[in-house]
Design a protein around this motif. Sequence first.
Motif, PDB file in Angstrom:
ATOM      1  N   ASP A  87      54.573  63.115   5.909  1.00  0.00           N
ATOM      2  CA  ASP A  87      55.533  64.068   5.215  1.00  0.00           C
ATOM      3  C   ASP A  87      55.052  64.934   4.104  1.00  0.00           C
ATOM      4  O   ASP A  87      55.181  65.983   3.874  1.00  0.00           O
ATOM      5  CB  ASP A  87      56.655  63.236   4.835  1.00  0.00           C
ATOM      6  CG  ASP A  87      57.873  64.104   4.256  1.00  0.00           C
ATOM      7  OD1 ASP A  87      58.174  65.193   5.130  1.00  0.00           O
ATOM      8  OD2 ASP A  87      58.221  64.158   3.079  1.00  0.00           O
ATOM      9  N   ILE A  88      53.743  64.024   3.517  1.00  0.00           N
ATOM     10  CA  ILE A  88      53.198  64.823   2.304  1.00  0.00           C
ATOM     11  C   ILE A  88      51.793  65.369   2.808  1.00  0.00           C
ATOM     12  O   ILE A  88      50.906  65.507   1.724  1.00  0.00           O
ATOM     13  CB  ILE A  88      53.131  64.040   1.002  1.00  0.00           C
ATOM     14  CG1 ILE A  88      52.212  62.544   1.066  1.00  0.00           C
ATOM     15  CG2 ILE A  88      54.274  63.972   0.322  1.00  0.00           C
ATOM     16  CD1 ILE A  88      52.127  61.885  -0.001  1.00  0.00           C
ATOM     17  N   GLY A  89      51.735  65.524   4.112  1.00  0.00           N
ATOM     18  CA  GLY A  89      50.384  66.298   4.568  1.00  0.00           C
ATOM     19  C   GLY A  89      49.317  65.452   4.721  1.00  0.00           C
ATOM     20  O   GLY A  89      48.101  65.740   4.788  1.00  0.00           O
ATOM     21  N   ILE A  90      49.384  63.979   4.553  1.00  0.00           N
ATOM     22  CA  ILE A  90      48.217  62.839   4.798  1.00  0.00           C
ATOM     23  C   ILE A  90      48.425  62.380   6.206  1.00  0.00           C
ATOM     24  O   ILE A  90      49.361  61.712   6.494  1.00  0.00           O
ATOM     25  CB  ILE A  90      48.268  61.795   3.759  1.00  0.00           C
ATOM     26  CG1 ILE A  90      48.224  62.280   2.210  1.00  0.00           C
ATOM     27  CG2 ILE A  90      47.301  60.905   3.919  1.00  0.00           C
ATOM     28  CD1 ILE A  90      46.995  63.172   1.898  1.00  0.00           C
ATOM     29  N   ALA A  91      47.553  62.669   6.994  1.00  0.00           N
ATOM     30  CA  ALA A  91      47.295  62.115   8.329  1.00  0.00           C
ATOM     31  C   ALA A  91      47.340  60.576   8.334  1.00  0.00           C
ATOM     32  O   ALA A  91      46.497  60.038   7.873  1.00  0.00           O
ATOM     33  CB  ALA A  91      46.199  62.709   9.309  1.00  0.00           C
ATOM     34  N   ALA A  92      48.261  60.042   9.105  1.00  0.00           N
ATOM     35  CA  ALA A  92      48.471  58.593   8.894  1.00  0.00           C
ATOM     36  C   ALA A  92      49.034  57.942  10.187  1.00  0.00           C
ATOM     37  O   ALA A  92      49.589  58.795  11.050  1.00  0.00           O
ATOM     38  CB  ALA A  92      49.317  58.096   7.653  1.00  0.00           C
ATOM     39  N   VAL A  93      48.604  56.657  10.714  1.00  0.00           N
ATOM     40  CA  VAL A  93      49.058  56.317  12.030  1.00  0.00           C
ATOM     41  C   VAL A  93      49.149  54.697  11.685  1.00  0.00           C
ATOM     42  O   VAL A  93      48.566  54.210  11.084  1.00  0.00           O
ATOM     43  CB  VAL A  93      47.957  56.390  12.930  1.00  0.00           C
ATOM     44  CG1 VAL A  93      46.786  55.720  12.830  1.00  0.00           C
ATOM     45  CG2 VAL A  93      48.472  55.742  14.484  1.00  0.00           C
ATOM     46  N   SER A  94      50.274  53.992  12.342  1.00  0.00           N
ATOM     47  CA  SER A  94      50.637  52.738  11.884  1.00  0.00           C
ATOM     48  C   SER A  94      50.521  51.886  13.117  1.00  0.00           C
ATOM     49  O   SER A  94      50.548  52.338  14.394  1.00  0.00           O
ATOM     50  CB  SER A  94      52.211  52.693  11.677  1.00  0.00           C
ATOM     51  OG  SER A  94      53.049  52.912  12.759  1.00  0.00           O
ATOM     52  N   TYR A  95      50.066  50.688  13.107  1.00  0.00           N
ATOM     53  CA  TYR A  95      49.744  49.697  13.962  1.00  0.00           C
ATOM     54  C   TYR A  95      50.226  48.342  13.532  1.00  0.00           C
ATOM     55  O   TYR A  95      49.977  47.782  12.622  1.00  0.00           O
ATOM     56  CB  TYR A  95      48.012  49.579  14.112  1.00  0.00           C
ATOM     57  CG  TYR A  95      47.460  50.624  15.012  1.00  0.00           C
ATOM     58  CD1 TYR A  95      47.389  50.517  16.220  1.00  0.00           C
ATOM     59  CD2 TYR A  95      47.137  51.680  14.325  1.00  0.00           C
ATOM     60  CE1 TYR A  95      46.936  51.675  17.057  1.00  0.00           C
ATOM     61  CE2 TYR A  95      46.342  52.877  15.059  1.00  0.00           C
ATOM     62  CZ  TYR A  95      46.493  52.639  16.396  1.00  0.00           C
ATOM     63  OH  TYR A  95      45.922  53.750  17.174  1.00  0.00           O
ATOM     64  N   THR A  96      50.823  47.588  14.402  1.00  0.00           N
ATOM     65  CA  THR A  96      51.221  46.107  14.480  1.00  0.00           C
ATOM     66  C   THR A  96      49.842  45.274  14.541  1.00  0.00           C
ATOM     67  O   THR A  96      48.968  45.888  14.965  1.00  0.00           O
ATOM     68  CB  THR A  96      52.098  45.671  15.423  1.00  0.00           C
ATOM     69  OG1 THR A  96      51.472  45.895  16.769  1.00  0.00           O
ATOM     70  CG2 THR A  96      53.533  46.599  15.322  1.00  0.00           C
ATOM     71  N   GLY A  97      49.770  44.209  14.202  1.00  0.00           N
ATOM     72  CA  GLY A  97      48.776  43.255  14.233  1.00  0.00           C
ATOM     73  C   GLY A  97      48.364  43.210  15.840  1.00  0.00           C
ATOM     74  O   GLY A  97      47.250  43.303  16.179  1.00  0.00           O
ATOM     75  N   PRO A  98      49.451  42.863  16.748  1.00  0.00           N
ATOM     76  CA  PRO A  98      49.027  42.766  18.142  1.00  0.00           C
ATOM     77  C   PRO A  98      48.281  43.993  18.632  1.00  0.00           C
ATOM     78  O   PRO A  98      47.308  43.871  19.419  1.00  0.00           O
ATOM     79  CB  PRO A  98      50.240  42.427  18.845  1.00  0.00           C
ATOM     80  CG  PRO A  98      51.127  41.780  17.819  1.00  0.00           C
ATOM     81  CD  PRO A  98      50.673  42.347  16.461  1.00  0.00           C
ATOM     82  N   GLN A  99      48.807  45.196  18.271  1.00  0.00           N
ATOM     83  CA  GLN A  99      48.176  46.461  18.814  1.00  0.00           C
ATOM     84  C   GLN A  99      46.728  46.540  18.410  1.00  0.00           C
ATOM     85  O   GLN A  99      46.049  47.263  19.063  1.00  0.00           O
ATOM     86  CB  GLN A  99      49.108  47.747  18.069  1.00  0.00           C
ATOM     87  CG  GLN A  99      50.240  48.124  18.851  1.00  0.00           C
ATOM     88  CD  GLN A  99      51.168  49.267  18.118  1.00  0.00           C
ATOM     89  OE1 GLN A  99      51.228  49.141  17.126  1.00  0.00           O
ATOM     90  NE2 GLN A  99      51.232  50.214  19.063  1.00  0.00           N
ATOM     91  N   LEU A 100      46.564  46.068  17.368  1.00  0.00           N
ATOM     92  CA  LEU A 100      45.089  46.175  16.722  1.00  0.00           C
ATOM     93  C   LEU A 100      44.101  45.253  17.000  1.00  0.00           C
ATOM     94  O   LEU A 100      43.047  45.040  16.579  1.00  0.00           O
ATOM     95  CB  LEU A 100      45.194  46.117  15.276  1.00  0.00           C
ATOM     96  CG  LEU A 100      45.267  47.316  14.466  1.00  0.00           C
ATOM     97  CD1 LEU A 100      44.916  47.227  12.931  1.00  0.00           C
ATOM     98  CD2 LEU A 100      44.456  48.582  14.948  1.00  0.00           C
ATOM     99  N   GLY A 101      44.735  44.359  17.941  1.00  0.00           N
ATOM    100  CA  GLY A 101      43.929  43.074  18.374  1.00  0.00           C
ATOM    101  C   GLY A 101      43.743  42.103  17.265  1.00  0.00           C
ATOM    102  O   GLY A 101      42.652  41.533  17.378  1.00  0.00           O
TER     103      GLY A 101
END
Length: 401
Positions: A87-101
Amino acid sequence: MPIIVQKYGGSSIESIEKIRNVAKRISECRKKGFDLVVVVSAMGKTTDYLIDMAHQVSSKPKKREMDVLMSTGEQVSISLLSIALNDIGIAAVSYTGPQLGIKTEGYHTKSRISEIDKEVILSEINRGKVVIVAGFQGVNEKNEITTLGRGGSDTTAVAIAAKLECPCEIYTDVDGVYTVDPRLYPSARKLESISYDEMLELASSGAGVLHTRSIELAEIYNVPLTVALNTGDIKGTIIKELDETMEKTAITGLAVDNSESMITLNGVPHDIKIIADIFAKIAELDINIDMISQTTPINKLVSISFTLPKIDLPQAINILEQYKEKIFTFSYDTFDNISKLTVIGIGMKSQSGVASKMFNILAENDISVHIITTSEIKISYVINPEDQQKAIEAVAREYNL
Ligand code: ADP
Ligand code: ASP
Ligand code: MG
């Protein structure tokens, strides 16, 4: 660009306003030229609330299901923080623990991280993203969601920093590690630095500011670790290798643990096989016994006192009931409210007299002690909870904590 792992705990993101503040801090850090992996815990007291709901549904919820439930708290935080950043223009992406291996081993609700796949994190960083990771969770070899034990997000952060070979900054509601929990003793002093070993002992003795396993990992993988305040730029405490200045003081800190209970076994035959059998049965239930003391035999019978986590007391009692039937002299007492006070200092290795001075302090203040254990750099005392505040103040005064 250099990478930093930052971790924000529950109190740092307890409201939407605070999540926005964290997003702002991350954006400032990005502007300074850092790539960031940000680990977050559940908002405020969410985890307590989730546990409480499970106990309203059942008095004995399965630990596997508790893990599925508890891990949801962190998933809310990662998505909201990622949304706030985008929302403030910083590209971010979220991951759960399992998704990140984030692979774990061991028991549900107290698993240990065994492996992390850094490829996903690095590829997102290469795409210019801030990677937001759910702390406290992973996935085991059966593909089931697991959690790392209360306070475990610190360990997620340090494990990722170890894998990426970068520093780890833990942001929380205190501006560093103090000689004593400032909530218990407001005139405690902030430490500029502390050795990994002392911090490890403080944390494992009840100083909840860091998850114990996070310090073990930081030491093994040499991760530069800082604890600092979640707002402002106040310099925090650095947890690092021992240096020569650290050995000068006998006592660096004091920790208090109120999560343990105590059992005293009476009329136990002085036979190592019987004693070993009792403790083996308790260990089979994965109950972690901390302190033990045994009396000298009288009429071939001994008393044994030991401490264990309060939550494991009912299970231990079930086992002891069986021995009441088997051994006619046997009985036991339980104390579910005890206070464990631990003094820690690397200086104890080279300075004598700490134990005797501690005895004097406790005696002068009429504080009776039930169990004592020592290691090279710590001494722990089980005392009555009514004496806790008096003991903290007396020890802190004597040792200028
Ligand atoms: P977070 O939600 O950020 O993980 P925690 O509640 O787990 O925060 O840890 C921070 C708290 O740790 C502080 O509010 C403080 O009361 C407590 N604490 C216990 N011992 C210490 C200590 N020696 N120094 C600083 N804080 C301590
Ligand atoms: N949310 C989890 C807890 O409350 C993990 C953490 O805070 O680090 O224990
Ligand atoms: Mg914590």
